[in-house]
Design a protein around this motif. Structure first.
Motif, PDB file in Angstrom:
ATOM      1  N   GLN A   1     -67.972  35.050 -56.615  1.00  0.00           N
ATOM      2  CA  GLN A   1     -67.839  36.161 -55.668  1.00  0.00           C
ATOM      3  C   GLN A   1     -68.239  37.469 -56.324  1.00  0.00           C
ATOM      4  O   GLN A   1     -68.021  37.673 -57.518  1.00  0.00           O
ATOM      5  N   GLU A   2     -68.820  38.335 -55.522  1.00  0.00           N
ATOM      6  CA  GLU A   2     -69.115  39.696 -55.983  1.00  0.00           C
ATOM      7  C   GLU A   2     -67.813  40.491 -55.883  1.00  0.00           C
ATOM      8  O   GLU A   2     -67.317  40.755 -54.790  1.00  0.00           O
ATOM      9  N   LYS A   3     -67.225  40.833 -57.015  1.00  0.00           N
ATOM     10  CA  LYS A   3     -65.981  41.591 -57.001  1.00  0.00           C
ATOM     11  C   LYS A   3     -65.809  42.311 -58.330  1.00  0.00           C
ATOM     12  O   LYS A   3     -66.625  42.152 -59.251  1.00  0.00           O
ATOM     13  N   GLU A   4     -64.758  43.080 -58.443  1.00  0.00           N
ATOM     14  CA  GLU A   4     -64.477  43.827 -59.658  1.00  0.00           C
ATOM     15  C   GLU A   4     -63.132  43.398 -60.242  1.00  0.00           C
ATOM     16  O   GLU A   4     -62.258  42.916 -59.516  1.00  0.00           O
ATOM     17  N   VAL A   5     -62.999  43.585 -61.568  1.00  0.00           N
ATOM     18  CA  VAL A   5     -61.727  43.329 -62.235  1.00  0.00           C
ATOM     19  C   VAL A   5     -61.369  44.570 -63.043  1.00  0.00           C
ATOM     20  O   VAL A   5     -62.247  45.327 -63.476  1.00  0.00           O
TER      21      VAL A   5
ATOM     22  N   ILE B   1     -60.050  46.342 -66.329  1.00  0.00           N
ATOM     23  CA  ILE B   1     -59.888  46.099 -67.758  1.00  0.00           C
ATOM     24  C   ILE B   1     -58.831  47.024 -68.341  1.00  0.00           C
ATOM     25  O   ILE B   1     -58.238  47.843 -67.632  1.00  0.00           O
ATOM     26  N   TYR B   2     -58.596  46.919 -69.663  1.00  0.00           N
ATOM     27  CA  TYR B   2     -57.474  47.598 -70.300  1.00  0.00           C
ATOM     28  C   TYR B   2     -57.533  49.117 -70.203  1.00  0.00           C
ATOM     29  O   TYR B   2     -56.506  49.794 -70.291  1.00  0.00           O
ATOM     30  N   THR B   3     -58.727  49.667 -70.008  1.00  0.00           N
ATOM     31  CA  THR B   3     -58.850  51.134 -69.907  1.00  0.00           C
ATOM     32  C   THR B   3     -58.446  51.650 -68.536  1.00  0.00           C
ATOM     33  O   THR B   3     -58.325  52.854 -68.349  1.00  0.00           O
ATOM     34  N   GLY B   4     -58.260  50.730 -67.611  1.00  0.00           N
ATOM     35  CA  GLY B   4     -57.973  51.118 -66.232  1.00  0.00           C
ATOM     36  C   GLY B   4     -59.210  51.119 -65.363  1.00  0.00           C
ATOM     37  O   GLY B   4     -59.116  51.275 -64.142  1.00  0.00           O
ATOM     38  N   GLU B   5     -60.370  50.943 -65.985  1.00  0.00           N
ATOM     39  CA  GLU B   5     -61.623  50.932 -65.229  1.00  0.00           C
ATOM     40  C   GLU B   5     -61.787  49.627 -64.458  1.00  0.00           C
ATOM     41  O   GLU B   5     -61.324  48.568 -64.885  1.00  0.00           O
ATOM     42  N   LEU B   6     -62.490  49.719 -63.339  1.00  0.00           N
ATOM     43  CA  LEU B   6     -62.907  48.539 -62.600  1.00  0.00           C
ATOM     44  C   LEU B   6     -64.338  48.215 -63.008  1.00  0.00           C
ATOM     45  O   LEU B   6     -65.214  49.088 -62.952  1.00  0.00           O
ATOM     46  N   VAL B   7     -64.572  46.975 -63.440  1.00  0.00           N
ATOM     47  CA  VAL B   7     -65.905  46.574 -63.878  1.00  0.00           C
ATOM     48  C   VAL B   7     -66.369  45.363 -63.075  1.00  0.00           C
ATOM     49  O   VAL B   7     -65.554  44.647 -62.479  1.00  0.00           O
ATOM     50  N   ASP B   8     -67.664  45.150 -63.067  1.00  0.00           N
ATOM     51  CA  ASP B   8     -68.241  44.035 -62.332  1.00  0.00           C
ATOM     52  C   ASP B   8     -67.777  42.701 -62.935  1.00  0.00           C
ATOM     53  O   ASP B   8     -67.961  42.443 -64.128  1.00  0.00           O
TER      54      ASP B   8
ATOM     55  N   THR C   1     -57.837  38.494 -72.205  1.00  0.00           N
ATOM     56  CA  THR C   1     -57.068  39.304 -71.257  1.00  0.00           C
ATOM     57  C   THR C   1     -57.117  38.661 -69.882  1.00  0.00           C
ATOM     58  O   THR C   1     -57.959  37.788 -69.615  1.00  0.00           O
ATOM     59  N   ASP C   2     -56.239  39.086 -68.998  1.00  0.00           N
ATOM     60  CA  ASP C   2     -56.282  38.580 -67.624  1.00  0.00           C
ATOM     61  C   ASP C   2     -57.622  38.888 -66.973  1.00  0.00           C
ATOM     62  O   ASP C   2     -58.160  38.062 -66.223  1.00  0.00           O
ATOM     63  N   ALA C   3     -58.157  40.064 -67.248  1.00  0.00           N
ATOM     64  CA  ALA C   3     -59.449  40.440 -66.667  1.00  0.00           C
ATOM     65  C   ALA C   3     -60.547  39.508 -67.154  1.00  0.00           C
ATOM     66  O   ALA C   3     -61.410  39.076 -66.369  1.00  0.00           O
ATOM     67  N   GLU C   4     -60.538  39.189 -68.452  1.00  0.00           N
ATOM     68  CA  GLU C   4     -61.560  38.283 -68.992  1.00  0.00           C
ATOM     69  C   GLU C   4     -61.415  36.885 -68.408  1.00  0.00           C
ATOM     70  O   GLU C   4     -62.415  36.234 -68.080  1.00  0.00           O
ATOM     71  N   ILE C   5     -60.187  36.424 -68.273  1.00  0.00           N
ATOM     72  CA  ILE C   5     -59.955  35.102 -67.689  1.00  0.00           C
ATOM     73  C   ILE C   5     -60.461  35.048 -66.257  1.00  0.00           C
ATOM     74  O   ILE C   5     -61.181  34.115 -65.866  1.00  0.00           O
ATOM     75  N   ASP C   6     -60.091  36.024 -65.454  1.00  0.00           N
ATOM     76  CA  ASP C   6     -60.511  36.029 -64.055  1.00  0.00           C
ATOM     77  C   ASP C   6     -62.026  36.166 -63.932  1.00  0.00           C
ATOM     78  O   ASP C   6     -62.653  35.526 -63.077  1.00  0.00           O
ATOM     79  N   ALA C   7     -62.621  36.991 -64.806  1.00  0.00           N
ATOM     80  CA  ALA C   7     -64.062  37.223 -64.737  1.00  0.00           C
ATOM     81  C   ALA C   7     -64.848  35.983 -65.155  1.00  0.00           C
ATOM     82  O   ALA C   7     -65.814  35.594 -64.479  1.00  0.00           O
ATOM     83  N   VAL C   8     -64.459  35.350 -66.253  1.00  0.00           N
ATOM     84  CA  VAL C   8     -65.210  34.186 -66.714  1.00  0.00           C
ATOM     85  C   VAL C   8     -65.017  33.010 -65.752  1.00  0.00           C
ATOM     86  O   VAL C   8     -65.949  32.234 -65.516  1.00  0.00           O
TER      87      VAL C   8
ATOM     88  N   GLY D   1     -67.891  38.369 -66.845  1.00  0.00           N
ATOM     89  CA  GLY D   1     -67.743  36.924 -67.007  1.00  0.00           C
ATOM     90  C   GLY D   1     -68.903  36.299 -67.747  1.00  0.00           C
ATOM     91  O   GLY D   1     -68.706  35.447 -68.617  1.00  0.00           O
ATOM     92  N   GLU D   2     -70.100  36.728 -67.428  1.00  0.00           N
ATOM     93  CA  GLU D   2     -71.272  36.200 -68.124  1.00  0.00           C
ATOM     94  C   GLU D   2     -71.241  36.574 -69.603  1.00  0.00           C
ATOM     95  O   GLU D   2     -71.561  35.760 -70.469  1.00  0.00           O
ATOM     96  N   ARG D   3     -70.845  37.802 -69.892  1.00  0.00           N
ATOM     97  CA  ARG D   3     -70.809  38.258 -71.275  1.00  0.00           C
ATOM     98  C   ARG D   3     -69.799  37.450 -72.094  1.00  0.00           C
ATOM     99  O   ARG D   3     -70.081  37.022 -73.213  1.00  0.00           O
ATOM    100  N   VAL D   4     -68.620  37.233 -71.529  1.00  0.00           N
ATOM    101  CA  VAL D   4     -67.596  36.461 -72.242  1.00  0.00           C
ATOM    102  C   VAL D   4     -68.029  35.003 -72.383  1.00  0.00           C
ATOM    103  O   VAL D   4     -67.870  34.397 -73.452  1.00  0.00           O
ATOM    104  N   TYR D   5     -68.583  34.425 -71.323  1.00  0.00           N
ATOM    105  CA  TYR D   5     -69.007  33.025 -71.368  1.00  0.00           C
ATOM    106  C   TYR D   5     -70.074  32.808 -72.433  1.00  0.00           C
ATOM    107  O   TYR D   5     -70.037  31.833 -73.186  1.00  0.00           O
ATOM    108  N   ARG D   6     -71.015  33.735 -72.528  1.00  0.00           N
ATOM    109  CA  ARG D   6     -72.162  33.546 -73.417  1.00  0.00           C
ATOM    110  C   ARG D   6     -71.952  34.106 -74.821  1.00  0.00           C
ATOM    111  O   ARG D   6     -72.503  33.561 -75.786  1.00  0.00           O
ATOM    112  N   ALA D   7     -71.177  35.145 -74.940  1.00  0.00           N
ATOM    113  CA  ALA D   7     -71.041  35.783 -76.256  1.00  0.00           C
ATOM    114  C   ALA D   7     -69.608  35.921 -76.733  1.00  0.00           C
ATOM    115  O   ALA D   7     -69.374  36.304 -77.879  1.00  0.00           O
ATOM    116  N   GLY D   8     -68.630  35.640 -75.891  1.00  0.00           N
ATOM    117  CA  GLY D   8     -67.241  35.830 -76.267  1.00  0.00           C
ATOM    118  C   GLY D   8     -66.918  37.309 -76.397  1.00  0.00           C
ATOM    119  O   GLY D   8     -67.559  38.163 -75.780  1.00  0.00           O
TER     120      GLY D   8
END
Length: 226
Positions: free
Chosen positions: A121-125, A127-134, A211-218, A139-146
């Motif tokens: 889905q196209e959505k935002e999560v 992150i720890y700074t309070g920002e909403l990111v794509d 983080t929860d954001a990384e889990i949900d994004a990946v 998810g792609e960044r964490v999946y491919r590069a950790g």
């Protein structure tokens, strides 16, 4: 020495036959999966995100999970907590009386099925700074590069760039799986609720710093990966 070989050969022959007998038969498995279809679909593609797709996950991985779930179920008592296997309360009692051959046949059947994409889905999560990111970008960044900063390894090293997994090594296909299921399992590994990733604790060590954001994004990214 000759006498030792003479006595060993029949035993080795028996062992080979036993291993051959435990090879999964998908045709036999097709006759044994009716109990699975209600939750996982007749072809292993669950219509509900409450239950995972099990089509095409890899025969070795499927068999290992079935054995772990059965081990937990057999040890479970209403007043006790099991200490081995994998806890899946929804499957309590379903496999308790199935043989190793039954499980091998079921695993072989589902491994031959084709997983349908759950989709992303196209959505935002947040992150720890309070920002909403794509979500898909993260998810792609964490999946491919950790995440080198926090020590989170990439996912594709074991599960392949396209999410197809590594069946001979027992690493399951992830691409197309329900994102909700992936996220739940990562949180279960992170909390120690799920521990059947072996003595190396590969998944627990992977998820512990996510983080929860990384889990949900990946998880969201994996849902559309193919």
């Amino acid at each position: 020495m000759k006498q030792l070989v003479k006595h060993l050969l029949p035993a080795l022959g028996f062992l080979v036959l036993a291993q051959a007998a435990l090879a999964g038969n998908p045709d036999a498995g097709a006759e044994k999966v009716a109990i699975c279809a209600a939750c996982h679909g007749p072809d292993g593609n669950s219509p509900s995100s409450a239950f995972p797709h099990i089509a095409g996950l890899g025969e070795r991985y499927l068999l290992a999970q079935l054995r772990d779930i059965r081990a937990w179920d057999r040890e479970t008592d209403p007043e006790l907590k099991a200490t081995t296997g994998r806890a899946v309360p929804e499957m309590t009692g379903m496999m308790r009386n199935l043989s190793d051959q039954d499980l091998a046949d079921i695993a072989a059947f589902y491994d031959q099925q084709v997983m349908q994409l759950a989709g992303s889905q196209e959505k935002e999560v947040r992150i720890y700074t309070g920002e909403l990111v794509d979500s898909l970008e993260l998810g792609e960044r964490v999946y491919r590069a950790g995440n080198l900063e926090s020590g989170v390894p990439s996912c594709m090293g074991c599960h392949a760039p396209d999410g197809s997994g590594n069946p001979p090594a027992g690493f399951p296909r992830l691409g197309g799986q329900h994102p909700e299921y992936i996220a739940d399992q990562l949180r279960a590994f992170r909390s120690g609720e799920r521990t059947n990733d072996g003595d190396t604790m590969m998944m627990r060590l992977t998820a512990r710093n996510m983080t929860d954001a990384e889990i949900d994004a990946v998880a969201n990214y994996i849902g559309g990966l193919h």
